[in-house]
Structure formats: structure tokens, C-alpha cells
Design an enzyme around this catalytic site. Sequence first.
Site, PDB file in Angstrom:
ATOM      1  N   ASP A 150       0.792  -1.226   0.000  1.00 46.74           N
ATOM      2  CA  ASP A 150       0.000   0.000   0.000  1.00 46.74           C
ATOM      3  C   ASP A 150       0.828   1.282   0.000  1.00 46.74           C
ATOM      4  O   ASP A 150       0.292   2.377   0.115  1.00 46.74           O
ATOM      5  CB  ASP A 150      -0.897   0.026   1.244  1.00 46.74           C
ATOM      6  CG  ASP A 150      -2.064  -0.916   1.088  1.00 46.74           C
ATOM      7  OD1 ASP A 150      -2.314  -1.336  -0.046  1.00 46.74           O
ATOM      8  OD2 ASP A 150      -2.711  -1.227   2.096  1.00 46.74           O
ATOM      9  N   ASP A 187      28.736  12.394  -2.860  1.00 43.73           N
ATOM     10  CA  ASP A 187      28.123  12.976  -4.063  1.00 43.73           C
ATOM     11  C   ASP A 187      26.643  13.091  -3.734  1.00 43.73           C
ATOM     12  O   ASP A 187      25.928  12.084  -3.709  1.00 43.73           O
ATOM     13  CB  ASP A 187      28.370  12.056  -5.267  1.00 43.73           C
ATOM     14  CG  ASP A 187      27.828  12.639  -6.572  1.00 43.73           C
ATOM     15  OD1 ASP A 187      27.046  13.605  -6.521  1.00 43.73           O
ATOM     16  OD2 ASP A 187      28.197  12.108  -7.643  1.00 43.73           O
ATOM     17  N   ASP A 243      23.978  19.175  -7.764  1.00 43.88           N
ATOM     18  CA  ASP A 243      24.799  17.957  -7.892  1.00 43.88           C
ATOM     19  C   ASP A 243      26.232  18.300  -7.484  1.00 43.88           C
ATOM     20  O   ASP A 243      26.964  18.904  -8.261  1.00 43.88           O
ATOM     21  CB  ASP A 243      24.718  17.500  -9.369  1.00 43.88           C
ATOM     22  CG  ASP A 243      25.404  16.172  -9.612  1.00 43.88           C
ATOM     23  OD1 ASP A 243      25.838  15.524  -8.648  1.00 43.88           O
ATOM     24  OD2 ASP A 243      25.515  15.791 -10.796  1.00 43.88           O
ATOM     25  N   HIS A 290      27.915  16.972 -17.453  1.00 44.59           N
ATOM     26  CA  HIS A 290      26.600  16.683 -18.032  1.00 44.59           C
ATOM     27  C   HIS A 290      25.734  17.912 -17.816  1.00 44.59           C
ATOM     28  O   HIS A 290      26.018  18.752 -16.965  1.00 44.59           O
ATOM     29  CB  HIS A 290      25.976  15.420 -17.422  1.00 44.59           C
ATOM     30  CG  HIS A 290      25.856  15.427 -15.922  1.00 44.59           C
ATOM     31  ND1 HIS A 290      24.865  16.091 -15.241  1.00 44.59           N
ATOM     32  CD2 HIS A 290      26.631  14.853 -14.955  1.00 44.59           C
ATOM     33  CE1 HIS A 290      25.012  15.912 -13.930  1.00 44.59           C
ATOM     34  NE2 HIS A 290      26.092  15.172 -13.723  1.00 44.59           N
ATOM     35  N   HIS A 293      20.748  14.492 -14.600  1.00 39.60           N
ATOM     36  CA  HIS A 293      21.365  14.364 -15.926  1.00 39.60           C
ATOM     37  C   HIS A 293      20.335  14.974 -16.861  1.00 39.60           C
ATOM     38  O   HIS A 293      19.429  14.283 -17.334  1.00 39.60           O
ATOM     39  CB  HIS A 293      21.657  12.904 -16.275  1.00 39.60           C
ATOM     40  CG  HIS A 293      22.728  12.318 -15.398  1.00 39.60           C
ATOM     41  ND1 HIS A 293      23.003  10.981 -15.344  1.00 39.60           N
ATOM     42  CD2 HIS A 293      23.610  12.896 -14.535  1.00 39.60           C
ATOM     43  CE1 HIS A 293      23.988  10.765 -14.487  1.00 39.60           C
ATOM     44  NE2 HIS A 293      24.369  11.903 -13.975  1.00 39.60           N
ATOM     45  N   GLU A 302      33.108  17.720 -13.091  1.00 39.64           N
ATOM     46  CA  GLU A 302      33.334  16.707 -12.073  1.00 39.64           C
ATOM     47  C   GLU A 302      34.431  15.698 -12.404  1.00 39.64           C
ATOM     48  O   GLU A 302      34.159  14.509 -12.573  1.00 39.64           O
ATOM     49  CB  GLU A 302      32.027  15.969 -11.767  1.00 39.64           C
ATOM     50  CG  GLU A 302      31.239  15.494 -12.984  1.00 39.64           C
ATOM     51  CD  GLU A 302      29.972  14.726 -12.582  1.00 39.64           C
ATOM     52  OE1 GLU A 302      30.092  13.810 -11.755  1.00 39.64           O
ATOM     53  OE2 GLU A 302      28.898  15.042 -13.090  1.00 39.64           O
ATOM     54  N   ARG A 308      36.544  12.474  -6.252  1.00 37.14           N
ATOM     55  CA  ARG A 308      35.830  13.249  -7.282  1.00 37.14           C
ATOM     56  C   ARG A 308      35.526  14.609  -6.682  1.00 37.14           C
ATOM     57  O   ARG A 308      35.242  14.713  -5.476  1.00 37.14           O
ATOM     58  CB  ARG A 308      34.538  12.543  -7.718  1.00 37.14           C
ATOM     59  CG  ARG A 308      33.749  13.302  -8.771  1.00 37.14           C
ATOM     60  CD  ARG A 308      32.713  12.465  -9.519  1.00 37.14           C
ATOM     61  NE  ARG A 308      31.633  11.963  -8.689  1.00 37.14           N
ATOM     62  CZ  ARG A 308      31.556  10.717  -8.241  1.00 37.14           C
ATOM     63  NH1 ARG A 308      32.486   9.833  -8.568  1.00 37.14           N
ATOM     64  NH2 ARG A 308      30.551  10.339  -7.480  1.00 37.14           N
ATOM     65  N   GLU A 328      33.105  17.872  -7.669  1.00 30.29           N
ATOM     66  CA  GLU A 328      32.043  18.240  -8.620  1.00 30.29           C
ATOM     67  C   GLU A 328      31.376  19.545  -8.225  1.00 30.29           C
ATOM     68  O   GLU A 328      30.936  19.710  -7.085  1.00 30.29           O
ATOM     69  CB  GLU A 328      30.987  17.123  -8.658  1.00 30.29           C
ATOM     70  CG  GLU A 328      29.777  17.464  -9.498  1.00 30.29           C
ATOM     71  CD  GLU A 328      28.818  16.290  -9.689  1.00 30.29           C
ATOM     72  OE1 GLU A 328      28.723  15.441  -8.776  1.00 30.29           O
ATOM     73  OE2 GLU A 328      28.165  16.239 -10.752  1.00 30.29           O
TER      74      GLU A 328
HETATM   75  N1  GLY Z   1      25.365  12.420  -9.059  1.00 31.30           N
HETATM   76  C1  GLY Z   1      25.288  12.015 -10.389  1.00 31.30           C
HETATM   77  C2  GLY Z   1      26.389  12.562 -11.173  1.00 31.30           C
HETATM   78  O1  GLY Z   1      27.302  13.138 -10.633  1.00 31.30           O
HETATM   79  O2  GLY Z   1      26.384  12.495 -12.364  1.00 31.30           O
HETATM   80 MN    MN Z   2      27.097  14.936 -11.850  1.00 26.25          MN
HETATM   81 MN    MN Z   3      27.174  14.000  -8.704  1.00 28.14          MN
END
Ligand code: GLY
Ligand code: MN
Ligand code: MN
Length: 454
Positions: A40, A265, A276, A363, A370, A400, A421, A423
Site C-alpha cells: 500500500d 556525491d 549535484d 553533463h 542528468h 566533475e 571526485r 564536482e
Molecule cells: N550524481 C550524479 C552525477 O554526478 O552524475
Molecule cells: Mn554529476
Molecule cells: Mn554528482
Amino acid sequence: MNKTNIYQLRRNALAKHIFSKTGGGIAVIATAPELARNRDSDFPYRHDSDFYYLTGFEEPGATLVMKVASSGKNYQLESHLFCRPKDLEREIWDGIRLGPEAAPEILGIEFAHSNQELDQKLGELLADHDAVYVRLAESAEADRRIRHWMKQVRGQARSGINPPSEFHDIETLIHEMRLFKDIHEIEIMRRAAAISARAHIRAMQACKPGMREYQLEAELLHEFRNSGSQSVAYNSIVAGGANACILHYRAGSTELLSGELCLIDAGCELDGYASDITRTFPVNGKFTGPQRALYDITLAAQEAAIAVTKPGNTFMQPHEAALKVLTQGLLDEKLLKLTELGSLENAIETAAYRRFYMHRTSHWLGMDVHDVGSYRESMPSSQEEKPWRILKSGMVITIEPGLYVRPADDIDQAFWNIGIRIEDDAVITESGCELISRGVPVKADEIEALMKNN
Ligand code: GLY
Ligand code: MN
Ligand code: MN
């Protein structure tokens, strides 16, 4: 500009595209369905981005139909919203519905009807229009509905009514519009990024060896919701140690260990727009030598990418700039062997870096993390491949770069399991780009200073 007008302006802009492509037509865009999670319980409802872009309407069960007619050299637009009818009994259980009576005034739309009338009314609306704009091959259910509407119109053929004869993809037109963000959208994206930046700071300041990944995720979520964001823009990644080398890792239950890095991230969604951000920081607040070396290379790669993120350059230039710095760094740290590869150019050409950097640098970012929009220019091109998109003011991209080192016999053990990473989110301006996510420190020294009192 009031909010309602923005959606009217967008519908008019879309109508203009439809008019110039086929001299008119009918466009049908439904919002997203509600999805069951288990028994549900539903997943939290999230509207369809294209539908919301054109209506500002967040309820499920709605469809927008735009009728674009030609009147000489100009077009005439009539917009119809089909939405859930008022229903006291259902509203007691599920919440207030806007309803078709109030919708025209509140949303600034010409006509609104109960969604129960959609099938019958569409039969009428489609009559005598050649071109229909829908999402092509969206789902079996959507195809079934289109067949049903077409059947109704075809059934009237003997009354002299012509059924549509062309189907066009509506997404291509809307997505090209969504690629360029207006001031209203950029303002929301700035606020979304600011909230996410604060969430990253909160997580860094909360981090202590012995905590679990999910506890840092809780810190992020606290800041997101406490600041009024409605949702995460995507599932948060909180990756301790080796987990950072798994690109689509989620926050799990791994213990965060002193001497290891933590990669986060995470970004919130605010009023339908994503942010992001990725930051990587030492769990105990102090980078080790090898971690710092790879961190500084990644940051230098990001800076090189940022420097070429400006109008007139292609979408691919930031990636190429980042690749150059990353690959040189890998050679300097002997993770790639100059003796084997011969030169930086060859290391790039043979994609030797891919072992340590396997994703793209950017992106599009917008309503979807995205985001939509073609990455290639659509102009006719004699080349086999269309050229990469030229960056223009109003586009928003992420930048990133990363480095991910898995254990291997030919790799110095000091680098094993380091995943980094960095970003940020960049709005292309008239002269360069505006980084809207820099409310959280990015330099290694600044991160260490921030975590000093943890
Ligand atoms: N968090 C998704 C990306 O960095 O593309
Ligand atoms: Mn990204
Ligand atoms: Mn990301």
C-alpha cells in the site's frame, strides 16, 4: 514576472516551434504516473519534468493538451489541462486537489477539464489536425492510449473528419528549450546549490572515524529538508575508503576509518530543480601524502576545466582540459608509466587514463540531474559525427573530474583504494561561468581547516 506567466510564455514558445515545423498541430504531454513501492505504499510522488516545465502543476493524473492552429502568418494557441476532479472523499484520504474549476485561474491556463474526459475530448481535439506531437515510444500504455484516440477520430471519417497523419516527437522541442535556463530557473538552481553546499559542510563537520556512511547521509538529509528542499535530486553517495571507487555506490553501512577518504556525491532538489555536488575529504580531517597528491591533481583538473567553460567553447573542451591535467598527474605520480606510454599525448590518445578516470567530466544539469538537451549541434554537417554542442549563456553543466585507484600489482600500495571526485555546478554566463555550488570549500587546506574542530 509572476510564476504563472513563465509557464504561459513557455507554452507559447513551444507553440511557435510547432507552428514553424508543421504549421500547427496538437501536442499531448502527460505527467508522471504514481508508482507503488510495496503493497500500500507509494514512492514519494514526483511530477514529470517536461509537463511541469509547461504548467507548473505538481499533481499526478494530469495531461496537458496544446492545440496550435494556424491563422495566416501567425499561430493561435489553446491549452487544455486535464486534471483530477474534486472529490471530497478522496481528498480526505490523499490531500487537496486543485480541480478543473479552479485550475484556469490559478495556473493561467485557458481550459481545464476532469481527467475522466481526456479520452473523449482528445478524440475531438485531434480531429482535422495533421500533426500530433507526443513522446514517441514512451510506453506500451501511452501507445495504447494514442491508438484509442486515433481510433475515435478514424471512426468519424465518414462525417468528413480527417484523422492526423503525422506523429512528431514532442521531447526534442521541449528539451531544446529546457537546455537554456531562464533567470527564474537559474535563481532556483542557485538556491538549490546553496542548500546542498551547506549539507556537504554539515557532513564534513560531523564526520569522525568510527561513524557509518548512513550517519553522514542523515546529516545531508537533515540540511536538505530543514532548508525546505522537497527531495534529494538523486540517491546520495556516501562512500568510505574503497567504496569511493564504485561510481554508483550508495550510502551504506560501512564504517568510516581514520586514514581513509570519504567521497560524498549528494544534491537536493528544490522546487523541481536539481543540484549535484561532490566533495572528497579525509575521515580524520587530515589528508595523507598520497591522498593529497591525487586530490590536488583532481582539483587542478577541475580548475583547468572551469577555465574553458565559457560561451563559444564546445561541451567537450572542459573534459579535454581536465583529461590533460589528470593524465599528466597520473604520469607524475607514476600510476601511468611514461616509459611505456612515451608521451602525455599518447597516454591520452590510447585512453590509458581510463583505468583511473572512466567517466565524462560534465553533463547538463536542470530539472533532471542528468538533464535533457542534445550534446551535439543539430546543424547539418558533412562530418560523420555532428560537432559537440557549443556552450552558450544560460546552459548549466557540472564539472566533475575524478581519480579512482583500485588495488593492482603494478600500482604503488600507497595509492590503493583512493577514490576522489570533485564536482561543482556551473551556469554559463556571457563571458565565462558562474560556479553556484562553491558554498562548500574545495581546496584541501580549506577542507582541513573546516574539519579541524571535529
Ligand atoms: N550524481 C550524479 C552525477 O554526478 O552524475
Ligand atoms: Mn554529476
Ligand atoms: Mn554528482
